[in-house]
Design a protein around this motif. Sequence first.
Motif, PDB file in Angstrom:
ATOM      1  N   GLY A  16       0.778  -1.227   0.000  1.00  0.00           N
ATOM      2  CA  GLY A  16       0.000   0.000   0.000  1.00  0.00           C
ATOM      3  C   GLY A  16       0.813   1.282   0.000  1.00  0.00           C
ATOM      4  N   THR A  17       2.110   1.160  -0.065  1.00  0.00           N
ATOM      5  CA  THR A  17       3.000   2.318  -0.078  1.00  0.00           C
ATOM      6  C   THR A  17       4.280   1.936  -0.812  1.00  0.00           C
ATOM      7  OG1 THR A  17       4.007   4.035   1.309  1.00  0.00           O
ATOM      8  CG2 THR A  17       4.092   1.779   2.146  1.00  0.00           C
ATOM      9  N   GLY A  18       5.021   2.935  -1.247  1.00  0.00           N
ATOM     10  CA  GLY A  18       6.284   2.666  -1.931  1.00  0.00           C
ATOM     11  C   GLY A  18       6.238   3.119  -3.373  1.00  0.00           C
ATOM     12  N   GLU A  19       7.270   2.720  -4.113  1.00  0.00           N
ATOM     13  CA  GLU A  19       7.438   3.089  -5.515  1.00  0.00           C
ATOM     14  C   GLU A  19       7.241   1.872  -6.397  1.00  0.00           C
ATOM     15  OE1 GLU A  19      10.962   5.206  -7.391  1.00  0.00           O
ATOM     16  OE2 GLU A  19      11.116   5.877  -5.298  1.00  0.00           O
ATOM     17  N   LEU A  20       6.425   2.016  -7.426  1.00  0.00           N
ATOM     18  CA  LEU A  20       6.190   0.961  -8.408  1.00  0.00           C
ATOM     19  C   LEU A  20       6.438   1.540  -9.797  1.00  0.00           C
ATOM     20  CD1 LEU A  20       5.106  -1.930  -9.104  1.00  0.00           C
ATOM     21  CD2 LEU A  20       2.835  -0.861  -9.269  1.00  0.00           C
ATOM     22  N   HIS A  21       7.306   0.888 -10.566  1.00  0.00           N
ATOM     23  CA  HIS A  21       7.620   1.310 -11.929  1.00  0.00           C
ATOM     24  C   HIS A  21       7.303   0.145 -12.858  1.00  0.00           C
ATOM     25  CE1 HIS A  21      10.133   4.927 -10.881  1.00  0.00           C
ATOM     26  NE2 HIS A  21      10.054   4.308  -9.710  1.00  0.00           N
ATOM     27  N   ALA A  22       6.650   0.458 -13.995  1.00  0.00           N
ATOM     28  CA  ALA A  22       6.305  -0.589 -14.955  1.00  0.00           C
ATOM     29  C   ALA A  22       6.537  -0.100 -16.371  1.00  0.00           C
ATOM     30  CB  ALA A  22       4.848  -1.005 -14.773  1.00  0.00           C
ATOM     31  N   GLY A  23       7.317  -0.854 -17.123  1.00  0.00           N
ATOM     32  CA  GLY A  23       7.593  -0.541 -18.520  1.00  0.00           C
ATOM     33  C   GLY A  23       6.707  -1.367 -19.418  1.00  0.00           C
ATOM     34  N   PHE A  24       5.926  -0.691 -20.258  1.00  0.00           N
ATOM     35  CA  PHE A  24       4.931  -1.343 -21.104  1.00  0.00           C
ATOM     36  C   PHE A  24       5.315  -1.383 -22.570  1.00  0.00           C
ATOM     37  CE2 PHE A  24       2.477  -0.231 -17.381  1.00  0.00           C
ATOM     38  CZ  PHE A  24       1.637  -1.314 -17.237  1.00  0.00           C
ATOM     39  N   GLN A  25       6.416  -0.798 -22.945  1.00  0.00           N
ATOM     40  CA  GLN A  25       6.886  -0.716 -24.322  1.00  0.00           C
ATOM     41  C   GLN A  25       5.988   0.178 -25.185  1.00  0.00           C
ATOM     42  OE1 GLN A  25       7.108  -5.072 -24.911  1.00  0.00           O
ATOM     43  NE2 GLN A  25       9.187  -4.619 -25.591  1.00  0.00           N
ATOM     44  N   ARG A  26       4.723  -0.236 -25.359  1.00  0.00           N
ATOM     45  CA  ARG A  26       3.797   0.482 -26.223  1.00  0.00           C
ATOM     46  C   ARG A  26       2.592   0.978 -25.437  1.00  0.00           C
ATOM     47  NH1 ARG A  26       6.599  -2.978 -28.410  1.00  0.00           N
ATOM     48  NH2 ARG A  26       5.957  -5.049 -28.892  1.00  0.00           N
ATOM     49  N   VAL A  27       2.027   2.082 -25.884  1.00  0.00           N
ATOM     50  CA  VAL A  27       0.906   2.692 -25.177  1.00  0.00           C
ATOM     51  C   VAL A  27      -0.313   1.756 -25.119  1.00  0.00           C
ATOM     52  CG1 VAL A  27      -0.148   3.917 -27.122  1.00  0.00           C
ATOM     53  CG2 VAL A  27      -0.268   4.888 -24.821  1.00  0.00           C
ATOM     54  N   GLY A  28      -0.500   0.923 -26.120  1.00  0.00           N
ATOM     55  CA  GLY A  28      -1.627  -0.010 -26.116  1.00  0.00           C
ATOM     56  C   GLY A  28      -1.589  -0.950 -24.929  1.00  0.00           C
ATOM     57  N   ALA A  29      -0.405  -1.321 -24.494  1.00  0.00           N
ATOM     58  CA  ALA A  29      -0.279  -2.207 -23.333  1.00  0.00           C
ATOM     59  C   ALA A  29      -0.699  -1.494 -22.056  1.00  0.00           C
ATOM     60  CB  ALA A  29       1.148  -2.732 -23.219  1.00  0.00           C
ATOM     61  N   ILE A  30      -0.418  -0.200 -21.955  1.00  0.00           N
ATOM     62  CA  ILE A  30      -0.878   0.559 -20.785  1.00  0.00           C
ATOM     63  C   ILE A  30      -2.402   0.631 -20.801  1.00  0.00           C
ATOM     64  CG2 ILE A  30      -0.926   2.820 -19.641  1.00  0.00           C
ATOM     65  CD1 ILE A  30       1.933   3.258 -20.573  1.00  0.00           C
ATOM     66  N   ARG A  31      -2.978   0.920 -21.958  1.00  0.00           N
ATOM     67  CA  ARG A  31      -4.440   0.971 -22.047  1.00  0.00           C
ATOM     68  C   ARG A  31      -5.061  -0.351 -21.616  1.00  0.00           C
ATOM     69  NH1 ARG A  31      -3.621   3.972 -26.736  1.00  0.00           N
ATOM     70  NH2 ARG A  31      -3.961   2.171 -28.057  1.00  0.00           N
ATOM     71  N   ALA A  32      -4.454  -1.456 -22.015  1.00  0.00           N
ATOM     72  CA  ALA A  32      -4.993  -2.774 -21.672  1.00  0.00           C
ATOM     73  C   ALA A  32      -4.947  -3.040 -20.161  1.00  0.00           C
ATOM     74  CB  ALA A  32      -4.234  -3.866 -22.422  1.00  0.00           C
ATOM     75  N   GLN A  33      -4.018  -2.401 -19.450  1.00  0.00           N
ATOM     76  CA  GLN A  33      -3.860  -2.614 -18.009  1.00  0.00           C
ATOM     77  C   GLN A  33      -4.357  -1.418 -17.188  1.00  0.00           C
ATOM     78  OE1 GLN A  33      -2.957  -5.607 -16.898  1.00  0.00           O
ATOM     79  NE2 GLN A  33      -2.932  -6.157 -19.049  1.00  0.00           N
ATOM     80  N   LYS A  34      -5.089  -0.524 -17.814  1.00  0.00           N
ATOM     81  CA  LYS A  34      -5.534   0.705 -17.153  1.00  0.00           C
ATOM     82  C   LYS A  34      -6.277   0.423 -15.855  1.00  0.00           C
ATOM     83  CE  LYS A  34      -8.039   4.981 -17.802  1.00  0.00           C
ATOM     84  NZ  LYS A  34      -9.013   5.733 -18.563  1.00  0.00           N
TER      85      LYS A  34
END
Length: 133
Positions: A16-34
Amino acid sequence: MMAATREMEDRAWRAGTGELHAGFQRVGAIRAQKGVYEDLATKDLDIHTYCAPSDEHPEIEGVTVHQEDSREIRESWFVVFDGGGNPNDACALLAEERGDADERSFYGFWTYDPTIVGRVLDHLNEQYAVPLN
């Protein structure tokens, strides 16, 4: 890799706290995990996502989107969680896409070593500190 990704996102959710970084390569992958990242953003997490530049990136409240025109971002899948103050919860998955894009082959590793996780976070924060959105 998706199971390892979900496990790391779940660690961030539970902490519930801290830093989370995620690389999705393409914007479509971010949309899919929105939806996943909208849920994570309800926690006290500092969330950063990364993809190649696009005019169509989703706005997710509480999530900083870094659009980077770099080979590292275009060819890497990564999820990194700092552990939220507990080094035993620190984790990272790093994978590089190789070969024919139609086959999507990834090579990499995941780790629970807080020293390695810290080095990966240091790199991301030094390279991509200013979001482009």
